[in-house]
Design a protein around this motif. Structure first.
Motif, PDB file in Angstrom:
ATOM      1  N   ARG A  44      31.104  -1.313 -45.757  1.00 34.79           N
ATOM      2  CA  ARG A  44      30.717   0.121 -46.109  1.00 34.79           C
ATOM      3  C   ARG A  44      29.420   0.286 -47.248  1.00 34.79           C
ATOM      4  NH1 ARG A  44      35.407   4.207 -45.784  1.00 34.79           N
ATOM      5  NH2 ARG A  44      34.299   5.438 -47.143  1.00 34.79           N
ATOM      6  N   ARG A  96      21.522   8.959 -47.155  1.00 32.40           N
ATOM      7  CA  ARG A  96      22.378   9.462 -47.947  1.00 32.40           C
ATOM      8  C   ARG A  96      23.503   9.543 -47.406  1.00 32.40           C
ATOM      9  NH1 ARG A  96      17.769  10.944 -49.463  1.00 32.40           N
ATOM     10  NH2 ARG A  96      16.440  12.827 -49.807  1.00 32.40           N
ATOM     11  N   GLU A  97      24.175   9.852 -48.587  1.00 37.75           N
ATOM     12  CA  GLU A  97      26.139   9.815 -48.939  1.00 37.75           C
ATOM     13  C   GLU A  97      26.584  10.655 -47.510  1.00 37.75           C
ATOM     14  OE1 GLU A  97      29.210  11.718 -49.386  1.00 37.75           O
ATOM     15  OE2 GLU A  97      28.373  11.453 -51.538  1.00 37.75           O
ATOM     16  N   GLY A 100      32.071  10.512 -47.236  1.00 38.36           N
ATOM     17  CA  GLY A 100      32.102   9.254 -48.594  1.00 38.36           C
ATOM     18  C   GLY A 100      31.779   7.850 -47.057  1.00 38.36           C
ATOM     19  N   ARG A 101      30.723   7.683 -47.076  1.00 38.48           N
ATOM     20  CA  ARG A 101      29.878   6.543 -45.832  1.00 38.48           C
ATOM     21  C   ARG A 101      28.060   7.104 -46.608  1.00 38.48           C
ATOM     22  NH1 ARG A 101      33.612   3.155 -43.086  1.00 38.48           N
ATOM     23  NH2 ARG A 101      31.813   2.103 -42.642  1.00 38.48           N
ATOM     24  N   TYR A 102      27.929   5.956 -46.327  1.00 36.36           N
ATOM     25  CA  TYR A 102      26.487   5.823 -46.665  1.00 36.36           C
ATOM     26  C   TYR A 102      25.419   5.967 -44.683  1.00 36.36           C
ATOM     27  CZ  TYR A 102      26.352   3.812 -50.834  1.00 36.36           C
ATOM     28  OH  TYR A 102      26.729   4.063 -52.683  1.00 36.36           O
ATOM     29  N   ASN A 119      18.796  24.399 -47.455  1.00 33.84           N
ATOM     30  CA  ASN A 119      19.518  24.979 -48.120  1.00 33.84           C
ATOM     31  C   ASN A 119      20.727  24.438 -48.176  1.00 33.84           C
ATOM     32  OD1 ASN A 119      21.089  25.624 -46.136  1.00 33.84           O
ATOM     33  ND2 ASN A 119      20.734  27.330 -45.254  1.00 33.84           N
ATOM     34  N   GLY A 120      21.396  23.233 -48.018  1.00 29.25           N
ATOM     35  CA  GLY A 120      22.295  22.573 -48.940  1.00 29.25           C
ATOM     36  C   GLY A 120      21.869  21.313 -49.955  1.00 29.25           C
ATOM     37  N   ALA A 121      22.487  20.683 -49.337  1.00 29.93           N
ATOM     38  CA  ALA A 121      22.670  19.066 -50.509  1.00 29.93           C
ATOM     39  C   ALA A 121      21.732  18.051 -50.356  1.00 29.93           C
ATOM     40  CB  ALA A 121      24.168  18.629 -49.989  1.00 29.93           C
ATOM     41  N   PHE A 122      21.540  18.718 -49.052  1.00 35.85           N
ATOM     42  CA  PHE A 122      20.608  17.347 -48.727  1.00 35.85           C
ATOM     43  C   PHE A 122      18.719  17.001 -48.898  1.00 35.85           C
ATOM     44  CE2 PHE A 122      24.848  16.680 -46.894  1.00 35.85           C
ATOM     45  CZ  PHE A 122      24.929  15.203 -47.329  1.00 35.85           C
ATOM     46  N   ARG A 142      27.162  18.189 -41.627  1.00 37.59           N
ATOM     47  CA  ARG A 142      27.918  18.849 -42.876  1.00 37.59           C
ATOM     48  C   ARG A 142      28.975  20.057 -42.753  1.00 37.59           C
ATOM     49  NH1 ARG A 142      28.135  20.373 -48.713  1.00 37.59           N
ATOM     50  NH2 ARG A 142      29.839  19.715 -49.770  1.00 37.59           N
ATOM     51  N   ASP A 147      34.121  19.139 -45.230  1.00 38.38           N
ATOM     52  CA  ASP A 147      34.101  18.201 -46.035  1.00 38.38           C
ATOM     53  C   ASP A 147      34.996  16.892 -44.963  1.00 38.38           C
ATOM     54  OD1 ASP A 147      32.664  18.565 -48.620  1.00 38.38           O
ATOM     55  OD2 ASP A 147      34.725  18.549 -49.632  1.00 38.38           O
TER      56      ASP A 147
ATOM     57  N   GLU B  89      30.242  -2.341 -51.745  1.00 39.32           N
ATOM     58  CA  GLU B  89      30.470  -1.000 -52.109  1.00 39.32           C
ATOM     59  C   GLU B  89      30.872  -0.872 -53.210  1.00 39.32           C
ATOM     60  OE1 GLU B  89      32.126  -2.240 -49.345  1.00 39.32           O
ATOM     61  OE2 GLU B  89      34.240  -1.347 -49.155  1.00 39.32           O
ATOM     62  N   GLU B  97      21.181  11.401 -54.305  1.00 40.57           N
ATOM     63  CA  GLU B  97      19.893  12.564 -54.068  1.00 40.57           C
ATOM     64  C   GLU B  97      20.328  13.969 -54.658  1.00 40.57           C
ATOM     65  OE1 GLU B  97      18.877  15.923 -52.961  1.00 40.57           O
ATOM     66  OE2 GLU B  97      19.863  15.132 -51.097  1.00 40.57           O
ATOM     67  N   HIS B 123      30.733  12.237 -52.688  1.00 35.27           N
ATOM     68  CA  HIS B 123      32.041  11.247 -52.446  1.00 35.27           C
ATOM     69  C   HIS B 123      32.074   9.883 -52.317  1.00 35.27           C
ATOM     70  CE1 HIS B 123      34.108  14.832 -51.417  1.00 35.27           C
ATOM     71  NE2 HIS B 123      33.166  15.211 -50.743  1.00 35.27           N
ATOM     72  N   PRO B 124      32.638   9.172 -53.377  1.00 40.73           N
ATOM     73  CA  PRO B 124      32.143   8.226 -53.316  1.00 40.73           C
ATOM     74  C   PRO B 124      32.759   6.702 -51.872  1.00 40.73           C
ATOM     75  CG  PRO B 124      34.335   8.501 -54.761  1.00 40.73           C
ATOM     76  CD  PRO B 124      33.325   9.705 -53.571  1.00 40.73           C
ATOM     77  N   VAL B 125      32.126   6.289 -52.177  1.00 37.21           N
ATOM     78  CA  VAL B 125      32.382   4.873 -51.206  1.00 37.21           C
ATOM     79  C   VAL B 125      33.329   4.247 -50.872  1.00 37.21           C
ATOM     80  CG1 VAL B 125      30.105   3.485 -49.361  1.00 37.21           C
ATOM     81  CG2 VAL B 125      29.637   5.987 -49.352  1.00 37.21           C
ATOM     82  N   ARG B 142      25.024  20.044 -59.658  1.00 33.54           N
ATOM     83  CA  ARG B 142      24.753  20.716 -59.122  1.00 33.54           C
ATOM     84  C   ARG B 142      25.057  22.462 -59.570  1.00 33.54           C
ATOM     85  NH1 ARG B 142      25.734  21.249 -53.156  1.00 33.54           N
ATOM     86  NH2 ARG B 142      23.921  22.094 -52.736  1.00 33.54           N
TER      87      ARG B 142
END
Lengths: 256, 256
Positions: A44, A96-97, A100-102, A119-122, A142, A147, B89, B97, B123-125, B142
């Motif tokens: 991971r 980016r994550e 829970g995955r890169y 307008n979101g988390a990125f 997303r 989630d 990981e 970010e 979320h954690p990876v 955030r």
């Protein structure tokens, strides 16, 4: 225009041979000297190397040519700046994550006036069209799936829709991976080869170097290499069709 | 327990000297051999190196000891696994970010039963208490400030509140940076030194090596080095107080 290199395998494999030829295009056999980068999944986790020096002169590229990091999914990029200055934050691949995955992303091409509503988390850290496209992809995935990561068929359908939306702004050859699959979209130029038993001896186009894969592999190994332009002179590379998104798992394309 | 190393400077400075001593603790002069990592900010960009081999044996650590990457904010970590298996990981520092900047985080300590409700975009990876703490910090920042980065005083107030909340679960020595400032929190053990004109000759505790900084710096350079245990034998290191959060900008702590 930049160049892309991806590798997807069924067992962890090193990319030393293919990267050696590819890195020469970063300033030596080609004009892509505005930075480069490579990301390797290990389980991971991700090893992510970026450098704003050309790959042919970079001490970090030199390390990678000699340190056989084994991975099932690799994405590399050498950059010729079309948008955004030459700076570390503008070097691909981006990471980016999500869920829970890169996720690792690299782009070749040029998007005109592509300023999606982020307008979101990125949010982009640099100022390239490419990083905006990646943030847009992450945001929309997303938004569609919430989630929870979807299954592959559902993800593929939405990705096709999103990449076509982005590609309407210009050239969008891209590679994307979450470490389980490698997604590759072709606007104009992308090809791939699947290496498997009986493995051939391959000769690099960009350097006087060949490798007999049968000496370094087992009969069960399978490796897909995806690239902007063929890396070898004696293998049969298959061109992508313009507008085509392929998904690679375990070293081969997954039928739609 | 792991070890942390941070550097914050007013001009881009290489960390070769301090990292050389620190890396020896990763398996040679100490028992921290379950991976290591380092992140360098260059402008808004980050170079991020992680390895699950001990730092004293890693080819990538060897590269960093000889390749003077210049940075104003660096965070490094050597790991002795207490939670989460030895895997890429789970190596610190972690990167996410937020607000269009990369944030880098590393932790030393052990949080007991810390499973915050991660209902947002982070979320954690891997499966460490440390990465959960980082995701919680990013999520809460955030949630408090929305899509716009706050100014430093407002950020500091909220960070102090959040780190104390996390530290109630155990030991939480940590370093955090967005490339403009370096935040360091001490639960149990952290110290720092500010190097500035007239620069001394410093002698590494972990290796028979000394450097005369006056030969490699200008009178205007200022460098703060923050670390779990002093790296040199002939400099005066200042201990953090337990529960203290310090903010470093331009090579010195900013008064609260």
């Amino acid at each position: 225009m930049c160049q892309l290199l991806g590798m997807n395998c069924n067992v962890p494999t090193d990319i030393v041979f293919s990267f050696t030829g590819f890195a020469h295009r970063g300033g030596r056999t080609d004009t892509h000297h505005d930075g480069w980068g490579i990301a390797f999944f290990e389980g991971r986790g991700v090893r992510h190397f970026v450098d704003h020096q050309g790959a042919s002169a970079s001490p970090i590229a030199e390390l990678i040519k000699h340190y056989p990091i084994k991975s099932t999914n690799v994405i590399a990029h050498i950059r010729k700046a079309t948008q955004g200055q030459v700076a570390l934050e503008n070097c691909h691949p981006f990471v980016r994550e999500l869920w829970g995955r890169y996720w690792v992303f690299a782009h070749n091409g040029d998007l005109k006036d592509f300023f999606p509503d982020l307008n979101g988390a990125f949010h982009p850290v640099g100022n390239t069209d490419s990083e905006r496209a990646f943030c847009f992809l992450m945001q929309e995935l997303r938004a569609r799936f919430g989630d929870q990561a979807p299954d592959l068929p559902a993800l593929r359908v939405v990705l096709i829709e999103l990449v076509h939306q982005i590609a309407s702004y210009g050239t969008f050859n891209m590679m994307l991976s979450d470490g389980t699959a490698l997604f590759a979209h072709c606007s104009t130029k992308l090809c791939y080869v699947v290496r498997q038993y009986p493995f051939p001896t391959a000769c690099l186009s960009d350097e006087d170097l060949s490798v007999d894969f049968s000496e370094v592999t087992t009969p069960n190994d399978r490796v897909a290499v995806i690239v902007t332009e063929p890396l070898t002179t004696n293998e049969r590379w298959t061109d992508f069709q313009p507008g085509e998104l392929k998904v690679f798992i375990d070293g081969m394309p997954v039928p739609a």
